[in-house]
Structures are given as structure tokens and as C-alpha cells.
Design a protein around this motif. Structure first.
Motif, mmCIF file in Angstrom:
data_model
loop_
_atom_site.group_PDB
_atom_site.id
_atom_site.type_symbol
_atom_site.label_atom_id
_atom_site.label_comp_id
_atom_site.label_asym_id
_atom_site.label_seq_id
_atom_site.Cartn_x
_atom_site.Cartn_y
_atom_site.Cartn_z
ATOM 1 N N THR A 394 5.757 3.220 -6.800
ATOM 2 C CA THR A 394 5.110 1.915 -6.695
ATOM 3 C C THR A 394 5.949 1.027 -5.791
ATOM 4 O OG1 THR A 394 6.300 1.180 -8.654
ATOM 5 C CG2 THR A 394 4.073 2.000 -8.996
ATOM 6 N N ILE A 395 5.261 0.197 -5.014
ATOM 7 C CA ILE A 395 5.935 -0.838 -4.224
ATOM 8 C C ILE A 395 5.809 -2.131 -5.039
ATOM 9 C CG2 ILE A 395 5.994 -2.085 -2.032
ATOM 10 C CD1 ILE A 395 4.675 0.364 -0.742
ATOM 11 N N PRO A 396 6.951 -2.701 -5.469
ATOM 12 C CA PRO A 396 6.900 -3.858 -6.362
ATOM 13 C C PRO A 396 6.293 -5.089 -5.683
ATOM 14 C CG PRO A 396 9.118 -2.923 -6.252
ATOM 15 C CD PRO A 396 8.313 -2.294 -5.158
ATOM 16 N N LEU A 425 -1.458 11.231 2.786
ATOM 17 C CA LEU A 425 -1.539 10.188 1.755
ATOM 18 C C LEU A 425 -2.723 10.488 0.844
ATOM 19 C CD1 LEU A 425 -0.701 7.118 3.955
ATOM 20 C CD2 LEU A 425 0.496 7.690 1.838
ATOM 21 N N GLU A 426 -2.496 10.405 -0.467
ATOM 22 C CA GLU A 426 -3.568 10.651 -1.431
ATOM 23 C C GLU A 426 -3.856 9.365 -2.191
ATOM 24 O OE1 GLU A 426 -2.276 14.102 -3.719
ATOM 25 O OE2 GLU A 426 -3.372 15.352 -2.291
ATOM 26 N N GLY A 427 -4.897 9.383 -3.001
ATOM 27 C CA GLY A 427 -5.203 8.193 -3.799
ATOM 28 C C GLY A 427 -6.404 7.461 -3.253
ATOM 29 N N ARG A 503 24.014 9.939 8.703
ATOM 30 C CA ARG A 503 24.338 9.784 7.276
ATOM 31 C C ARG A 503 23.190 10.190 6.360
ATOM 32 N NH1 ARG A 503 24.180 6.418 2.703
ATOM 33 N NH2 ARG A 503 26.214 6.120 1.711
ATOM 34 N N ASP A 504 21.982 9.625 6.580
ATOM 35 C CA ASP A 504 20.851 9.916 5.699
ATOM 36 C C ASP A 504 19.571 10.060 6.494
ATOM 37 O OD1 ASP A 504 21.939 9.767 3.062
ATOM 38 O OD2 ASP A 504 22.130 7.601 3.333
ATOM 39 N N LEU A 505 18.672 10.891 5.988
ATOM 40 C CA LEU A 505 17.309 10.942 6.506
ATOM 41 C C LEU A 505 16.387 10.558 5.356
ATOM 42 C CD1 LEU A 505 15.299 11.742 8.779
ATOM 43 C CD2 LEU A 505 15.216 14.002 7.733
ATOM 44 N N SER A 506 15.607 9.498 5.562
ATOM 45 C CA SER A 506 14.713 9.007 4.509
ATOM 46 C C SER A 506 13.293 8.909 5.035
ATOM 47 C CB SER A 506 15.148 7.611 4.038
ATOM 48 O OG SER A 506 16.470 7.656 3.540
ATOM 49 N N VAL A 507 12.355 8.896 4.092
ATOM 50 C CA VAL A 507 10.964 8.597 4.417
ATOM 51 C C VAL A 507 10.675 7.195 3.895
ATOM 52 C CG1 VAL A 507 8.592 9.108 3.715
ATOM 53 C CG2 VAL A 507 10.059 10.921 4.508
ATOM 54 N N ILE A 508 10.015 6.380 4.722
ATOM 55 C CA ILE A 508 9.663 5.009 4.347
ATOM 56 C C ILE A 508 8.154 4.931 4.141
ATOM 57 C CG2 ILE A 508 9.779 2.572 5.031
ATOM 58 C CD1 ILE A 508 12.525 3.831 4.816
ATOM 59 N N VAL A 509 7.754 4.524 2.951
ATOM 60 C CA VAL A 509 6.329 4.262 2.690
ATOM 61 C C VAL A 509 6.165 2.741 2.646
ATOM 62 C CG1 VAL A 509 4.387 4.624 1.122
ATOM 63 C CG2 VAL A 509 6.146 6.399 1.357
ATOM 64 N N GLU A 518 1.743 -5.205 -7.559
ATOM 65 C CA GLU A 518 2.391 -3.892 -7.468
ATOM 66 C C GLU A 518 1.366 -2.902 -6.916
ATOM 67 O OE1 GLU A 518 5.134 -2.395 -10.701
ATOM 68 O OE2 GLU A 518 3.314 -1.248 -11.129
ATOM 69 N N THR A 519 1.794 -2.041 -5.991
ATOM 70 C CA THR A 519 0.864 -1.071 -5.390
ATOM 71 C C THR A 519 1.401 0.336 -5.580
ATOM 72 O OG1 THR A 519 0.657 -2.740 -3.653
ATOM 73 C CG2 THR A 519 -0.519 -0.676 -3.325
ATOM 74 N N SER A 520 0.564 1.250 -6.080
ATOM 75 C CA SER A 520 0.991 2.644 -6.297
ATOM 76 C C SER A 520 0.605 3.508 -5.104
ATOM 77 C CB SER A 520 0.314 3.210 -7.544
ATOM 78 O OG SER A 520 0.679 2.432 -8.655
ATOM 79 N N PHE A 521 1.438 4.498 -4.811
ATOM 80 C CA PHE A 521 1.120 5.427 -3.716
ATOM 81 C C PHE A 521 1.440 6.858 -4.131
ATOM 82 C CE2 PHE A 521 5.573 4.306 -3.145
ATOM 83 C CZ PHE A 521 6.164 5.540 -2.914
#
Length: 554
Positions: A394-396, A425-427, A503-509, A518-521
Motif C-alpha cells: 500500500t502507498i500511505p 500490474l494487477e488489480g 549499492r542497491d537496485l530497487s523497484v519504485i511503484v 491509502e492505495t493498494s497495488f
């Protein structure tokens, strides 16, 4: 021969040796080519021998050599897989056969994820006493021959060493030679196998009696001093950890305190309370040996195995220092080496169960943030192989995005990187979100020794530049940029860097629009690739002297 090929299917299988005679008679043989690991041990940071506490996993399941013995895979429903490789340092394959040669599928999967694999040399009961008497009570040639054979076997099948477990009493002559045998075996393994290891299990004492100590002490220290480490028995109390820490001195990370996940005997914690044991062990700076984590599969059942497995390792994560990837290219489809279907380019090519750990991909971190983010494996849909990585969260309110850290990296950044991402992306409202990659860096002067979980904050945060089409020189390799299909979206990126370390590899939604709610993904990741542009542009080396053997026409 039945040792190398399954009598029912004729398929190649992994095997063990049952006696001293078989061990001494062992020679490499063209029938066992299938058993030689094809995957070299990937480099990692920090290196295994750095002085931080380590985590050993000892895999013991119903006698071993189950469906994992089929070298080219099998059609197994709900098989046992292990995939939290980033959180462990050493994998031991355990069985009660005299010489347990790890099934090659395990060595391939572990090596791809930077984890060395040990076989087991075990003697037990009265047969074990006779076996030990035969090779330990005599002259140096006898135990030297056993040490040499064990080192040759590890070298030939390309695994990384041995757990030695003498669970029977020894005569005075045999126990007198035991430290010499351990020293000889350790030296031979070190010379035959780069980075090889020999670890001693807490069993026999220096006077030859069999009495588990649950600690390092003067009764068993002579064996610890002769090899690379001690794996203690499981029934320890806190004061024994204190004494062990004191006696081990600078070698405290070479003591692997045993934790039986089945919680047999008088133990601090097993099952979902295993974290209680780990908390104490880490307070004293000691390493740990987690025995039979297959409890999750055997005790809780196959049905919700992946969910329970993530819960189990998630509960331990704060006590498990992770290791980082330190070489490129990095490419993964997140496949677990099993599935209910086989996917290719997002299409379900073949329905039906399959199990082949050699086909397991490089595995990511599995971050969990209570209630905010859940990382799991999805067997229902994949880009390639049997599974994809499922991010649910969830994105707050008031925040725009969530970052999911997939890999920790520790290496100098090349001047230019290409990155590719395939996602779905689902939902109910997938168009409400965007998905992108983020790379963090730090100054190249920072020393990288230590625990990646306590490294300083990154001082560079980059969102690689989106490329609508791959550059011509890479069009063939990066065909992914055009090939989103079956609902998958494909993205191609470029990133230029100077004088820094990855240093890091991240995924940003991210949300498309700000929202007070609040939004769910739910997002499936099908493939991620990080490529050094210079090495990709160079033409690959030519293959010479190709040979085919073991042809079987049907």
C-alpha cells in the motif's frame, strides 16, 4: 549402471557412497559426468571469510536423495525448494549415508546465488566404530587415503567441502589420529577446491567418548583447531554461548551454534520461535547452523509452503546478515526452479508440474514491511520459467511511492549501464500506477567490509533514463524493449555514472495522481537485467572443442 541412472526411467541421478570400500575405490567415470556442477561459485561481498557471524543451513529431509536426485528434473507436485540464498552463507546437504555427495541440482542453485555447498562424511553406531577403526587406528597412509579421496570427490563434482560427523566412540589409537586426519583433510580440500571448507560436528571428545557438548570447550577444541569450524549440538544454554565466545577468541565466527528447527530435546526455540535462539547466538557474535529448516515443508505441509517459508525466513531476517552481488551482468526471471506451468515470453507454453533446481534463477531479497509490503513468489503467471516475483503493498496517504529493494550490490559502477524491466500490474485500476527502477550509489572511497544491513546511507539516488528503443548495437540482446506481450510491460533504461560504487537496485511503484487515501497495488516482476554496456557491446568469445557424450536415442 544403477548408481548413475534411475532403473525405472533411465534418467541420470545423483548418488552417495555407502562404505569405506566404495569411498576408497571411487574413481571419476564418464557415467557420472551429469553429476559435475556446471555453475561456478559466484563471487559475493563481503567475502565468506570476513569476520562477521555466518549462517549455515543444514538440509536434512527424509533421508535425502528424494526428487532432487533427478539431475534433469522431474514432474513433481509441490516440491521442496530453498530460495532465501541472500540470507545464508553455507549450505550443507545431510544424509545418513557414509559419504553424502550433494545432488548437483543443489550445488548449481547455491553457486548461482554465491553460496558454497558441503557434503557430509558420517560414521555412526557399531558399523561406524568398525569403519573408523579401519581407517583411523592404523598408519598415516590409511587416513591420508580417505582425506585424499574426499578432497578429490569435492574437486571432481565441483562442490566446496565437507561436514565431518563421527557419531560413535573411538579407540585410543583412532582418536589420537583424528586431529591429524582433520588437518590433512582440511589442507587437501583447501588445495583442491578454491575457498573449500571442512567443518567438524560436536560429537566425539578428545578421549574418544561420544558425548555432545553443545559448546566449544577443552574436550573438543582439538578438533576445532584442526579444521575450518565447529557445528555445535542443539541443546545449549546461554552460559555455554558465553564460554564458547571466550574460548573461540578471534575465531568466534567459525563456531556455528546448532539450532534444530524441529526443536527436539531441551532447546531454546524452534519452528516459528527459531528467532529466540538466533537472538541469543548473535548477542555473543557467534555463527549459527540452522538444522532441518525443511520443518516448514514437512510439519506444516506442502499446500501453503511458499507462504509459510516466507513467514519463517522473514521472522529470522533481522539476525541474518545478507551478502551482496558484486559482478555484472545481473539477470534474473526470479524462477524458483519449479512450477505448475512452464512460461516463455509471458505465455504458458506447457501446463503441468516441474521441478529442477538447476533452473533456479538468481534470487532477490524478500523484504517485508508489516502491513505495508509483502514480497512473494507467484506460480500462476511468469515471464520465463515457472514463477514471477509478486509485490503487494500500500502507498500511505500523502505519499507518492513505495521503494522495494530487490538486490544489494557492492561493486565499482561501470561508466554506463543498461537496465531492462518486465512487469505486470494487477488489480482493479492498474493504470493508476507507474513502475520504474532506481539505483543507489556511494562514493567509491567507502570501504565495503562488513554487514550490508548496517552500511552507511547511499549518497547517490538515480532513476535511469527511459529508452523508447534499444540502441542498434544492443537491439538483438534487448529485444525485450519491444516485446511486452500477454499483459507484460517492457522497459529499457540507460544510466551513466562516474567514480562511485553501486549499492542497491530497487523497484519504485508510484501513483500517477496524488491522493489523500491509502492505495493498494499488486505488481508482478517478470525479469530484471543490469548490464555493463562495454562488456555487452564486445563480441562473445568463440566456443572451441565442443563434444557431445551420453547420447540416448529413443
Amino acid at each position: 549402471p544403477a548408481r548413475y541412472f534411475d532403473t525405472k526411467t533411465t534418467e541420470p541421478i545423483s548418488f552417495f557412497l555407502s562404505s569405506l570400500e566404495e569411498l576408497l575405490a571411487w574413481q571419476p567415470n564418464s557415467d557420472d559426468d551429469f553429476n559435475v556442477s556446471a555453475v561456478p561459485l559466484a563471487k559475493r561481498q563481503p567475502p565468506l571469510h570476513s569476520r562477521r557471524p555466518r549462517t549455515l543451513v543444514c538440509h536434512d529431509m527424509r533421508g535425502g536423495y528424494l526428487e532432487d536426485r533427478f539431475i534433469q528434473g522431474s514432474a513433481t507436485h509441490n516440491p521442496y525448494v530453498f530460495y532465501h540464498w541472500r540470507y545464508i552463507d553455507i549450505f550443507v546437504y545431510f544424509s545418513h549415508h557414509t559419504v553424502t555427495i550433494p545432488p548437483v541440482v543443489w550445488t548449481n542453485a547455491a553457486h548461482r546465488n554465491s553460496v558454497p555447498v558441503l557434503g557430509t562424511f558420517i560414521t555412526e553406531w557399531t558399523d561406524g566404530e568398525k569403519l573408523c577403526e579401519a581407517f583411523l587406528a592404523g598408519r598415516e597412509e590409511a587416513y591420508g587415503a580417505v582425506a585424499e579421496q574426499l578432497a578429490r570427490i569435492a574437486q571432481h563434482y565441483r562442490f566446496d567441502g565437507w561436514l565431518v560427523n563421527i557419531e560413535n566412540t573411538l579407540s585410543a589409537a583412532a582418536v589420537g589420529n583424528l586431529p591429524l586426519f582433520l588437518r590433512d583433510l582440511t589442507a587437501q580440500v583447501h588445495s583442491a577446491v578454491p575457498g573449500g571448507l571442512v567443518i567438524w560436528y560436536d560429537s566425539v571428545l578428545k578421549d574418544g567418548t561420544l558425548r555432545w557438548q553443545n559448546e566449544l570447550n577443552d574436550q573438543n577444541r582439538i578438533f576445532f583447531d584442526a579444521c575450518d569450524g565447529l557445528f555445535t549440538n542443539y541443546n545449549w544454554k546461554e552460559e555455554q554461548l558465553q564460554r564458547t565466545q571466550r574460548l573461540a577468541g578471534p575465531r568466534q565466527s567459525d563456531v556455528y551454534v546448532g539450532v534444530d528447527v524441529f526443536a527436539r530435546g531441551d532447546v531454546i526455540g524452534g519452528g516459528f520461535d527459531t528467532d529466540k535462539s538466533l537472538r541469543l547466538i548473535r548477542q555473543y557474535g557467534l555463527s549459527t547452523a540452522i538444522f532441518a529448516p525443511g520443518w516448514v515443508y514437512e510439519h506444516l505441509g506442502k499446500e501453503n509452503f511458499l507462504q509459510n517459508e516466507n513467514r519463517f525466513w522473514g521472522s529470522l531476517a533481522k539476525y541474518l546478515p545478507t551478502h551482496s552481488i558484486c559482478t555484472l551482468p545481473l539477470t534474473t526471471s526470479f524462477s524458483l526452479g519449479m512450477g505448475t506451468s512452464t512460461f516463455l515470453d509471458g505465455k504458458d507454453e506447457e501446463s503441468g508440474p516441474w521441478y529442477d533446481l538447476s533452473a533456479q534463477d538468481i534470487q532477490p531479497l524478500y523484504p517485508e514491511h508489516q502491513g505495508r509490503l509483502n514480497t512473494s513468489c507467484c506460480l500462476q503467471d511468469a515471464w520465463c520459467g515457472g514463477s514471477s516475483l509478486k509485490l503487494q503493498g500500500t502507498i500511505p496517504p500523502g505519499e507518492e511511492r513505495v521503494a522495494v529493494r530487490l538486490f544489494s550490490l557492492q561493486m565499482p559502477a561501470p561508466p554506463k549501464l543498461f537496465l531492462t524491466l518486465l512487469y505486470k500490474l494487477e488489480g482493479p485500476q492498474p493504470d493508476d500506477f507507474t513502475v520504474a527502477l532506481e539505483v543507489t550509489t556511494w562514493d567509491s572511497g567507502i570501504c565495503l567490509e562488513g554487514n550490508p544491513t548496517s552500511l552507511p546511507e547511499p549518497n547517490g539516488r538515480y532513476h535511469p533514463r527511459f529508452l523508447p528503443a534499444p540502441p542498434p548495437s544492443l537491439a538483438k540482446l534487448l529485444a525485450a524493449c519491444h516485446r511486452g506481450s500477454h499483459g507484460w510491460t517492457s522497459r529499457c533504461y540507460e544510466l551513466e555514472l562516474q567514480d562511485c560504487s553501486l549499492r542497491d537496485l530497487s523497484v519504485i511503484v508510484s501513483r500517477q495522481q496524488p491522493s489523500p487515501r491509502e492505495t493498494s497495488f499488486t505488481c508482478l516482476l517478470g525479469e530484471v537485467r543490469v548490464l555493463d554496456t562495454a562488456s555487452v557491446a564486445a563480441s562473445p568469445p568463440l566456443v572451441h572443442s565442443m563434444m557431445a557424450s551420453q547420447l540416448w536415442w529413443q
